[in-house]
Scaffold this active site. Sequence first.
Site, PDB file in Angstrom:
ATOM      1  N   CYS A   1       0.899  -1.078  -0.022  1.00 31.23           N
ATOM      2  CA  CYS A   1      -0.095   0.094   0.108  1.00 31.23           C
ATOM      3  C   CYS A   1       0.654   1.158  -0.039  1.00 31.23           C
ATOM      4  CB  CYS A   1      -0.962  -0.060   1.106  1.00 31.23           C
ATOM      5  SG  CYS A   1      -2.472   0.997   1.039  1.00 31.23           S
TER       6      CYS A   1
ATOM      7  N   HIS B   1      -3.422  -5.933   1.003  1.00 28.53           N
ATOM      8  CA  HIS B   1      -2.830  -6.083   2.299  1.00 28.53           C
ATOM      9  C   HIS B   1      -2.775  -7.397   2.650  1.00 28.53           C
ATOM     10  CE1 HIS B   1      -2.462  -1.831   3.806  1.00 28.53           C
ATOM     11  NE2 HIS B   1      -3.592  -1.466   3.188  1.00 28.53           N
TER      12      HIS B   1
ATOM     13  N   GLU C   1      -0.814  -8.645   5.013  1.00 24.70           N
ATOM     14  CA  GLU C   1      -0.497  -8.814   6.486  1.00 24.70           C
ATOM     15  C   GLU C   1      -2.059  -8.743   7.161  1.00 24.70           C
ATOM     16  OE1 GLU C   1      -0.750  -6.220   4.797  1.00 24.70           O
ATOM     17  OE2 GLU C   1      -0.612  -4.477   6.141  1.00 24.70           O
TER      18      GLU C   1
END
Lengths: 233, 76
Positions: free
Chosen positions: A86, A203, A205
């Site tokens: 990002c 994302h 994560e």
Amino acid sequence: MRAAVLQFPGSNGDYDALMALRSFPEISAQLIWHQESSLDTYDLILLPGGFSYGDYLRSGAIARFSPIMQAVRRAAEEGKWILGICNGFQILCEAGLLPGVLLRNRHLLFCAGEQIVRVETSNTPFTKTISPKSLLRLPIAHGEGCYFASKETLKELLTNDQVLLRYATAQGMTTSEANPNGSLENIAGICNKERNIFGLMPHPERAFEELLGSRDGRKIIESLLASLHGLIQ
Amino acid sequence: MKARVTIMPQAAVLDPAGVATADALKHLGFEGVRSVRIGKSIELDLEHATEEELHQACRDLLSNPIMEDYHLEIFS
């Protein structure tokens, strides 16, 4: 594997990334403040999401001049793995470590939600163990994720197989309806020509355990671990 | 010495904020609007700087040459 998660003023995905990496017993991960100048001991350097320096001027434009970015550049030249998520992707583009730029979303809305992306190639350490055309469910959350590059740059990206992820429908079609931000050719993630730097808007994560709705983010790190294993052998 | 840098999105780059503003102007009754492009203007107050240094600042930080063009004005 030793991993560094960089912290810029305004990073907000740093602890998510740290927790995600630490969920693998074979990874030792540490936070590194942007004023540091050495990354010599790490195999993976992760630039997390957020709003570094308030996104003033342009997303990632000011973070690019942080002292740690010199070390990132050196690590990149040495072939270490760099993963920009990002805002991290935006910083890598501003720093010229990845081609192109991320513009304001076409419809001007901040987009946040679950997104399906199609893996386009397994010819990188980040996607080595993911079959091409497989679909990942990953969260997205950005206002400036519309990937743009000149015609020549785009041609080079395609010729060199540098597009790693594209926004897709549940059936794996890369239609304009599946494109959340107006990104060129539905591009969600690219790598450099040397294939050791990967930037993506979604994302991974935030997709690390069932409780979060998806575990697909793990596949990227699993792929890196398999690649590292391959290097050691 | 003062300088002003005007930064505009390149013609080939979509400017969604400009498009939205053009639409709003039309809603307001400004039928004659063809298009709107939104950029930014940066004013610098300088002890000293050469023109070349200012161009470098424009290229390296103030604008991103991939998507923007800049115009530099210097006032002594």
